[in-house]
Every structure is written in C-alpha cells, then in structure tokens.
Scaffold this motif. Structure first.
Motif, PDB file in Angstrom:
ATOM      1  N   GLN A  67       1.967   4.367  -3.130  1.00  0.00           N
ATOM      2  CA  GLN A  67       1.772   5.804  -2.923  1.00  0.00           C
ATOM      3  C   GLN A  67       3.046   6.617  -3.115  1.00  0.00           C
ATOM      4  O   GLN A  67       2.974   7.817  -3.401  1.00  0.00           O
ATOM      5  CB  GLN A  67       1.220   6.040  -1.512  1.00  0.00           C
ATOM      6  CG  GLN A  67      -0.152   5.428  -1.292  1.00  0.00           C
ATOM      7  CD  GLN A  67      -0.635   5.601   0.138  1.00  0.00           C
ATOM      8  OE1 GLN A  67      -0.465   6.652   0.739  1.00  0.00           O
ATOM      9  NE2 GLN A  67      -1.233   4.556   0.699  1.00  0.00           N
TER      10      GLN A  67
ATOM     11  N   THR B 284       0.133   5.151   5.821  1.00  0.00           N
ATOM     12  CA  THR B 284      -0.834   4.048   5.750  1.00  0.00           C
ATOM     13  C   THR B 284      -0.677   3.211   7.005  1.00  0.00           C
ATOM     14  O   THR B 284       0.166   3.476   7.853  1.00  0.00           O
ATOM     15  CB  THR B 284      -0.647   3.211   4.472  1.00  0.00           C
ATOM     16  OG1 THR B 284      -1.798   2.367   4.306  1.00  0.00           O
ATOM     17  CG2 THR B 284       0.604   2.343   4.546  1.00  0.00           C
TER      18      THR B 284
ATOM     19  N   VAL C  15      -8.713  11.045   5.446  1.00  0.00           N
ATOM     20  CA  VAL C  15      -8.806  10.596   4.055  1.00  0.00           C
ATOM     21  C   VAL C  15      -9.416  11.706   3.205  1.00  0.00           C
ATOM     22  O   VAL C  15      -8.944  12.004   2.103  1.00  0.00           O
ATOM     23  CB  VAL C  15      -9.640   9.301   3.948  1.00  0.00           C
ATOM     24  CG1 VAL C  15      -9.963   8.969   2.496  1.00  0.00           C
ATOM     25  CG2 VAL C  15      -8.892   8.137   4.595  1.00  0.00           C
TER      26      VAL C  15
ATOM     27  N   ASN D 237     -10.461   3.915   1.233  1.00  0.00           N
ATOM     28  CA  ASN D 237      -9.989   5.109   0.543  1.00  0.00           C
ATOM     29  C   ASN D 237     -11.193   6.030   0.308  1.00  0.00           C
ATOM     30  O   ASN D 237     -12.302   5.753   0.790  1.00  0.00           O
ATOM     31  CB  ASN D 237      -9.293   4.730  -0.767  1.00  0.00           C
ATOM     32  CG  ASN D 237     -10.141   3.797  -1.621  1.00  0.00           C
ATOM     33  OD1 ASN D 237     -11.358   3.975  -1.733  1.00  0.00           O
ATOM     34  ND2 ASN D 237      -9.518   2.792  -2.228  1.00  0.00           N
ATOM     35  N   THR D 238     -10.991   7.082  -0.454  1.00  0.00           N
ATOM     36  CA  THR D 238     -12.094   8.035  -0.678  1.00  0.00           C
ATOM     37  C   THR D 238     -13.280   7.393  -1.397  1.00  0.00           C
ATOM     38  O   THR D 238     -14.418   7.836  -1.244  1.00  0.00           O
ATOM     39  CB  THR D 238     -11.616   9.235  -1.520  1.00  0.00           C
ATOM     40  OG1 THR D 238     -11.018   8.760  -2.730  1.00  0.00           O
ATOM     41  CG2 THR D 238     -10.619  10.073  -0.754  1.00  0.00           C
TER      42      THR D 238
ATOM     43  N   GLU E 217      -5.910   0.139   5.855  1.00  0.00           N
ATOM     44  CA  GLU E 217      -6.709  -1.087   5.880  1.00  0.00           C
ATOM     45  C   GLU E 217      -7.029  -1.538   7.304  1.00  0.00           C
ATOM     46  O   GLU E 217      -6.419  -1.076   8.272  1.00  0.00           O
ATOM     47  CB  GLU E 217      -5.995  -2.212   5.116  1.00  0.00           C
ATOM     48  CG  GLU E 217      -4.654  -2.613   5.679  1.00  0.00           C
ATOM     49  CD  GLU E 217      -3.951  -3.683   4.834  1.00  0.00           C
ATOM     50  OE1 GLU E 217      -4.531  -4.171   3.850  1.00  0.00           O
ATOM     51  OE2 GLU E 217      -2.809  -4.034   5.187  1.00  0.00           O
TER      52      GLU E 217
ATOM     53  N   LEU F 260       0.827  -1.205   0.000  1.00  0.00           N
ATOM     54  CA  LEU F 260       0.000   0.000   0.000  1.00  0.00           C
ATOM     55  C   LEU F 260       0.865   1.260   0.000  1.00  0.00           C
ATOM     56  O   LEU F 260       0.599   2.219  -0.738  1.00  0.00           O
ATOM     57  CB  LEU F 260      -0.925   0.010   1.220  1.00  0.00           C
ATOM     58  CG  LEU F 260      -2.169  -0.864   1.174  1.00  0.00           C
ATOM     59  CD1 LEU F 260      -2.888  -0.836   2.515  1.00  0.00           C
ATOM     60  CD2 LEU F 260      -3.111  -0.431   0.066  1.00  0.00           C
TER      61      LEU F 260
ATOM     62  N   LYS G 265      -4.224   8.513   1.904  1.00  0.00           N
ATOM     63  CA  LYS G 265      -4.866   8.026   0.681  1.00  0.00           C
ATOM     64  C   LYS G 265      -5.547   6.682   0.899  1.00  0.00           C
ATOM     65  O   LYS G 265      -6.694   6.485   0.493  1.00  0.00           O
ATOM     66  CB  LYS G 265      -3.846   7.913  -0.450  1.00  0.00           C
ATOM     67  CG  LYS G 265      -3.339   9.249  -0.969  1.00  0.00           C
ATOM     68  CD  LYS G 265      -2.414   9.059  -2.150  1.00  0.00           C
ATOM     69  CE  LYS G 265      -1.946  10.396  -2.705  1.00  0.00           C
ATOM     70  NZ  LYS G 265      -1.021  10.218  -3.865  1.00  0.00           N
ATOM     71  N   GLU G 266      -4.841   5.738   1.520  1.00  0.00           N
ATOM     72  CA  GLU G 266      -5.399   4.397   1.742  1.00  0.00           C
ATOM     73  C   GLU G 266      -4.840   3.812   3.040  1.00  0.00           C
ATOM     74  O   GLU G 266      -3.693   4.046   3.397  1.00  0.00           O
ATOM     75  CB  GLU G 266      -5.049   3.449   0.586  1.00  0.00           C
ATOM     76  CG  GLU G 266      -5.779   3.712  -0.713  1.00  0.00           C
ATOM     77  CD  GLU G 266      -5.535   2.629  -1.745  1.00  0.00           C
ATOM     78  OE1 GLU G 266      -6.471   2.293  -2.487  1.00  0.00           O
ATOM     79  OE2 GLU G 266      -4.392   2.097  -1.789  1.00  0.00           O
TER      80      GLU G 266
END
Length: 353
Positions: free
Chosen positions: A170, A267, A279, A344-345, A288, A166, A285-286
């Motif tokens: 980015q 992340t 976010v 994410n968005t 989990e 991840l 951005k991401e």
C-alpha cells in the motif's frame, strides 16, 4: 451469525485479535514438561457428554472474543456439554488469575484461556491441571508448563510477515511505519512483531523504517489516543500495522476523521463487521483475520478430546473437531486452525462476523 463457507477454519502466533512476560517462549519451553504428562491417548475413546468447559478470554465484552466464545459454546452444545464464559473487564497481566482459581474450585473439566501474560497465569493453571482439569489456550498462548494444547489461529510467522507485506504494497515499500499493538506482555502480539521486524530486514523493504511500537492495551480510547500520538510524533508516517481487533478499529476511527485519511495506510487484524465502513470510505484498503468463531469451536473440541482421553497433547496425535474435520497436534502441543483471509472492497460484503 452467518459465515461464508469459503472462510477457512483457522490463525498469525498471533493473534488478535487482540493480544496479551518474564521468561521468553524458549525459556518456557525448556522448563516445561512434555505435553500430556506421560499419559497414553486413546483416539478411539468416545467423546464424553456432560463435560463442563469454561472460556476465559483476555477480557469480556471484547467483540473478537464474543464471537470466538460463541463458536466454542456451539461446539460444546454439539457434543452435549456445558459451557460458560467468565473473565476480567481489563486485559492486565494478572487479571485472569482469580478466575482460574475459581474455575478450579468449581471443578470444571476444561479451562479454555487466551492468556493476557504467558507466565503470570502459569502457577494458577498448574494448580488446575494438578486438580485434573485440562487446559487449552487459544489466540494467545501461556508457557507450555501451564497448558495441554494451544489452538493457534495461524502460524505466527505467516501472520507477522503478511502484515508487513500488506502494508508495503500500500505504501510502495517506502516510508516510516509504526505498530499499534495490544499489551506489552501479549504473547501472540510480541511473536508477530518479531516476525514483522525480521521481514523488514529483507532487501525489498530497505526504504521502510519501523519507528515505533505503541501499545493501546486493547482499550478503544487508549488505542485511539495512541494513534493520534503516533501522527503527532511522526507527521511523515506512511503506515500503521495494528495486529489487534480493538486497535485497528480505533486507529481507523481516528484516521477516518483526520487530515491523514487516505494518506496514512492502515492494516492489521480486524473483523469484517467492525471494519466494513472504514474499507468502504477509503480509510483502510486491506486487512486480514481468521474466523474467530472457528477458533473457539476448535478450542472446545480440543478440550473435549483431552477430557475424554482421545489426546494428551503430544505431537502427532489426532482428533475430530466436528465441522472442521480431523486436526493434528504439532510440536509443543500446538494445533493450527488455518491461514487468515485478506479483506478488501472486493470481498468484505461476503462475510458477516
């Protein structure tokens, strides 16, 4: 609390998440007796009602464990048991021992614990097991000798490797990176970090360099300060992985108000509700995570199955876990919840936990 049905029940070894040492995992395995202690399971035995199940998280008032233990309490209520949550306000190595001793004296049927230290809690857990109490670890494991089964969020390898993947996406697979972990003795965190380091050995990450593993001790202010320290020590830092819900939120808060916002990628493992604003404002951005409520829910059903004699913790045994369906006990008494979800968005507003 509403949960999107598509969120999978689950893990990453950890896992987070917040996290929590003398012997290694391999050492612990060699000194541990086989899970189940030689008893025979009866998968057709009815799930007992009236079971007393106590949840002992790494620390109370931690949003991640509040969600997880609410899921556990819902499960216990479903099979007509009694649940309670106790625990320390800090995540130090020995802080859980006195609680284990008290729960043993109270003759709980099951102790569900996320271990701050894989070895420090084992003597007390052994005493509990000798008194007939079943022990389930969740989120962060104890040495095998101290428990019957471990409810793992996801495979440790998957979590460790996907965290690197991840972040690499980015930062274009290039630059200095750091890890902001929980405590130095956290079993799940340390396992994930080992897989991160192994993932970074692959050719595609030859231009990425792990320069520091920092520890925020699952404390918001310390995690905030550690993030600040990382950026001061490494002004050319390109990314941070924080595999702990406390750490990633604190790091995001620092970055969002600093000149590094949008320049340093972040992340890790966090809940949608705590990370949503970061976010949406472009700080993150991401990231989990699995569904922590499902983690607690599965831990409760595993405890009920153990206390009812349906399973003993041996590899290959199966049990029904309510809405999560049938689960199978794997090697060393490990039960895996499932793979984490990436937020994410595009999807974060679909989740509420």
């Amino acid at each position: 609390m509403s949960l999107l049905p598509k969120l999978t029940a689950l893990a990453v070894a950890s896992v987070l998440l917040t996290a929590c040492g003398g012997t290694t995992k391999d050492d612990a395995k060699t000194e541990a007796p086989a899970a189940g202690g030689g008893a025979s399971a009866n998968p057709n035995a009815p799930l007992k009602s009236g079971l007393k199940i106590a949840f002992l998280p790494k620390q109370i008032n931690n949003p991640y464990f509040t969600i997880a233990n609410k899921g556990g309490a819902d499960a216990v209520k479903a099979f007509k048991g009694e649940s309670k949550e106790v625990g320390p306000s800090d995540a130090s190595a020995s802080s859980q021992v006195s609680y284990i001793n008290t729960l043993t004296q109270q003759k709980q049927d099951v102790i569900v614990i996320s271990a701050n230290d894989s070895n420090a809690v084992v003597p007390a857990l052994k005493n509990a097991r000798n008194a007939g109490i079943k022990v389930v670890t969740y989120d962060s494991d104890a040495a095998v000798a101290g428990r019957d089964v471990f409810i793992n969020q996801a495979s440790a390898e998957d979590i460790g490797r996907t965290e690197v993947q991840l972040l690499a996406k980015q930062i274009g697979n290039k630059g200095k990176i750091a890890v902001l972990s929980a405590t130095p003795n956290a079993t799940n965190q340390n396992t994930w970090i080992e897989f991160m380091k192994d993932e970074l050995k692959k050719p595609e990450y030859k231009d990425m360099e792990l320069v520091k593993v920092a520890y925020g001790n699952d404390d918001d202010q310390k995690s905030f300060t550690e993030t600040q320290g990382l950026l001061k020590s490494y002004p050319d830092l390109k990314g941070i992985i924080s595999p702990t819900t406390v750490g990633i939120a604190a790091a995001a808060r620092y970055l969002s108000g600093s000149p590094h916002k949008g320049k340093v990628a972040l992340t890790g493992l966090g809940t949608p509700n705590q990370m949503r604003k970061f976010v949406k404002d472009g700080t993150v951005k991401e990231f989990e995570l699995w569904n922590p409520a499902d983690l607690g829910y599965l831990a409760a059903y595993a405890g009920g199955a153990l206390a009812s004699g349906q399973i003993t913790g041996k590899e290959g045994e199966t049990f029904e876990a309510g809405k999560l369906g049938k689960k199978t006990v794997g090697k060393d008494g490990v039960v895996i919840l499932g793979p984490p979800t990436v937020f994410n968005t595009g999807n974060i507003d679909q989740f509420d936990f």
